[in-house]
Design a protein around this motif. Structure first.
Motif, short mmCIF file in Angstrom:
data_model
loop_
_atom_site.label_atom_id
_atom_site.label_comp_id
_atom_site.label_asym_id
_atom_site.label_seq_id
_atom_site.Cartn_x
_atom_site.Cartn_y
_atom_site.Cartn_z
N ARG A 193 0.86 -1.12 -0.30
CA ARG A 193 -0.17 0.21 0.47
C ARG A 193 0.71 1.00 0.17
N ALA A 194 0.63 2.38 -0.69
CA ALA A 194 0.90 3.01 -0.33
C ALA A 194 -0.35 4.04 0.12
N TYR A 195 0.33 5.30 1.24
CA TYR A 195 -0.70 5.80 2.30
C TYR A 195 0.16 7.30 2.17
N ARG A 196 -0.52 8.44 2.43
CA ARG A 196 0.06 10.46 2.32
C ARG A 196 0.12 9.91 3.78
N VAL A 197 1.90 10.82 3.80
CA VAL A 197 1.57 10.70 5.65
C VAL A 197 0.19 11.47 6.34
N GLY A 198 -0.11 12.51 6.02
CA GLY A 198 -1.13 13.50 6.62
C GLY A 198 -1.89 12.60 7.24
N PRO A 199 -2.67 11.71 6.41
CA PRO A 199 -3.92 11.28 7.20
C PRO A 199 -2.98 9.51 7.93
N LEU A 200 -1.43 9.30 7.24
CA LEU A 200 -1.24 7.77 8.50
C LEU A 200 -0.65 9.15 10.14
N ALA A 201 -0.04 9.67 9.79
CA ALA A 201 0.24 10.02 11.22
C ALA A 201 -0.79 10.81 11.82
N ALA A 202 -2.21 11.66 11.57
CA ALA A 202 -3.17 11.59 12.10
C ALA A 202 -4.10 10.10 12.64
N ALA A 203 -3.42 9.46 11.95
CA ALA A 203 -4.13 7.80 12.84
C ALA A 203 -3.58 7.45 13.91
N ILE A 204 -1.94 7.50 13.85
CA ILE A 204 -1.52 6.94 14.37
C ILE A 204 -1.64 7.66 15.67
N ASP A 205 -2.28 9.12 15.64
CA ASP A 205 -2.03 10.55 16.89
C ASP A 205 -3.18 9.88 17.76
N LEU A 206 -4.05 9.56 16.53
CA LEU A 206 -5.90 9.18 17.49
C LEU A 206 -5.41 7.87 17.64
N TYR A 207 -5.15 6.80 17.62
CA TYR A 207 -5.30 5.51 17.71
C TYR A 207 -4.11 5.80 18.94
N GLY A 208 -2.43 5.69 18.88
CA GLY A 208 -1.32 5.64 19.40
C GLY A 208 -1.10 4.12 19.09
N ASP A 209 0.07 3.36 20.16
CA ASP A 209 -0.22 1.90 20.49
C ASP A 209 -1.58 1.27 19.45
N ARG A 210 -2.43 0.86 19.17
CA ARG A 210 -3.96 0.70 19.43
C ARG A 210 -3.35 0.31 17.71
N PHE A 211 -3.40 1.52 17.11
CA PHE A 211 -2.79 1.53 15.70
C PHE A 211 -3.06 0.63 14.94
N VAL A 212 -1.92 -0.51 15.07
CA VAL A 212 -1.79 -1.66 15.12
C VAL A 212 -2.72 -2.47 15.94
N SER A 213 -3.14 -2.85 16.51
CA SER A 213 -2.83 -3.85 17.67
C SER A 213 -3.69 -5.34 17.39
N GLU A 214 -4.04 -5.44 15.89
CA GLU A 214 -5.01 -7.30 15.84
C GLU A 214 -3.61 -7.56 15.57
N ALA A 215 -3.41 -9.21 16.19
CA ALA A 215 -2.58 -10.31 15.77
C ALA A 215 -2.46 -11.29 14.18
#
Length: 283
Positions: A198-220
């Motif tokens: 995948r290709a991600y624009r940095v802005g949305p990716l950074a916003a998602a990481i700020d919103l979810y924190g360590d839970r951004f990638v939470s599934e095993a």
């Protein structure tokens, strides 16, 4: 714990007419888009050299400034050594997990690291480290970003796509996942929910990481790729949903080095559990 082995920053060539003086480096960083490729890798010593060569050659031929971040997830083979050696001839940076933590943790480390080093105009690419994803597709994915997409997925379900050498159980899993998600948690413009290229624009990716924190990638396991997509599905930037699209991909499973690390039945269980939980929460 993740350890980063920094390699010297490679200066970008100044554009014609660029301002001189102390602010030159800052001005260039803001003006030159860098493609930041995050590669979660666990025991990929057989495939990694070919992939790094292909990435560097494809991105250089397209005139794209780039950095390749190899996240070595506690490999027991020479994955880390290969990445470290490559840093002397191409813009590769190695980040290491002391112990194997799984794909989700390695993906999270790669995304957070890429965003931390990125400028606003950069694009983050994620892909498998087993040499099955074609590096030559990246310029086409970037063109879709330039046309207004926030996320671009390399898809196995678009006209012009092909899958070569993929085991039948893997094909059935991806087809089933496509129809389940289209029926239960649809995303406009998306057919391939499970592909990690995948290709991600940095802005949305950074916003998602700020919103979810360590839970951004939470599934095993491999369901973490769907998890990321569903979280971005619910994100709003300036009051609008993200625009997602796809580029047709030729998946070359016949070029894969080593055995697959996916456990199909476990992935099915994890993915179904994710669908049920998100549906019950109204995500």
């Amino acid at each position: 714990m993740a350890t980063t082995l920094e390699t010297p920053t490679r200066p970008q060539a100044p554009a014609q007419g660029a301002p001189a003086g102390a602010d030159l480096r800052h001005d260039l960083r803001a003006a030159v888009r860098v493609v930041r490729v995050a590669l979660p890798a666990f025991n990929e010593g057989e495939s990694l050299p070919r992939l790094l060569d292909s990435l560097h050659a494809s991105l250089s031929a397209a005139g794209l400034a780039h950095e390749i971040v190899v996240v070595d997830d506690g490999s027991s083979d020479d994955t880390a050594e290969i990445a470290s050696r490559a840093s002397f001839s191409m813009p590769v940076r190695l980040v290491q997990h002391e112990h194997n933590q799984g794909l989700a943790a390695a993906l999270r480390t790669g995304l957070v690291d890429a965003v931390r080093h990125a400028a606003p105009g950069d694009v983050v690419i994620t892909m498998d480290s087993d040499n099955t994803h074609p590096a030559g597709l990246i310029p086409r994915m970037l063109s879709l970003v330039d046309e207004g997409h926030d996320v671009v997925i390399a898809s196995r379900f678009r006209p012009g796509s092909r899958v070569i050498g993929v085991p039948l159980d893997r094909v059935l899993l991806s087809v089933a996942a496509r129809w389940v998600f289209k029926a239960v948690l649809p995303i406009p413009g998306v057919r391939d929910y499970t592909c990690g290229f995948r290709a991600y624009r940095v802005g949305p990716l950074a916003a998602a990481i700020d919103l979810y924190g360590d839970r951004f990638v939470s599934e095993a396991g491999f369901s973490c790729m769907v998890d990321v997509l569903l979280k971005l599905r619910g994100l709003r930037l300036d009051g609008r949903p993200l625009v997602m699209g796809e580029a047709p991909m030729v998946l070359r499973y016949d070029q894969k080095g080593g055995a697959s690390k996916m456990r199909v039945l476990r992935t099915v269980r994890q993915t179904l559990s994710l669908v049920v939980r998100r549906r019950l929460r109204g995500a």
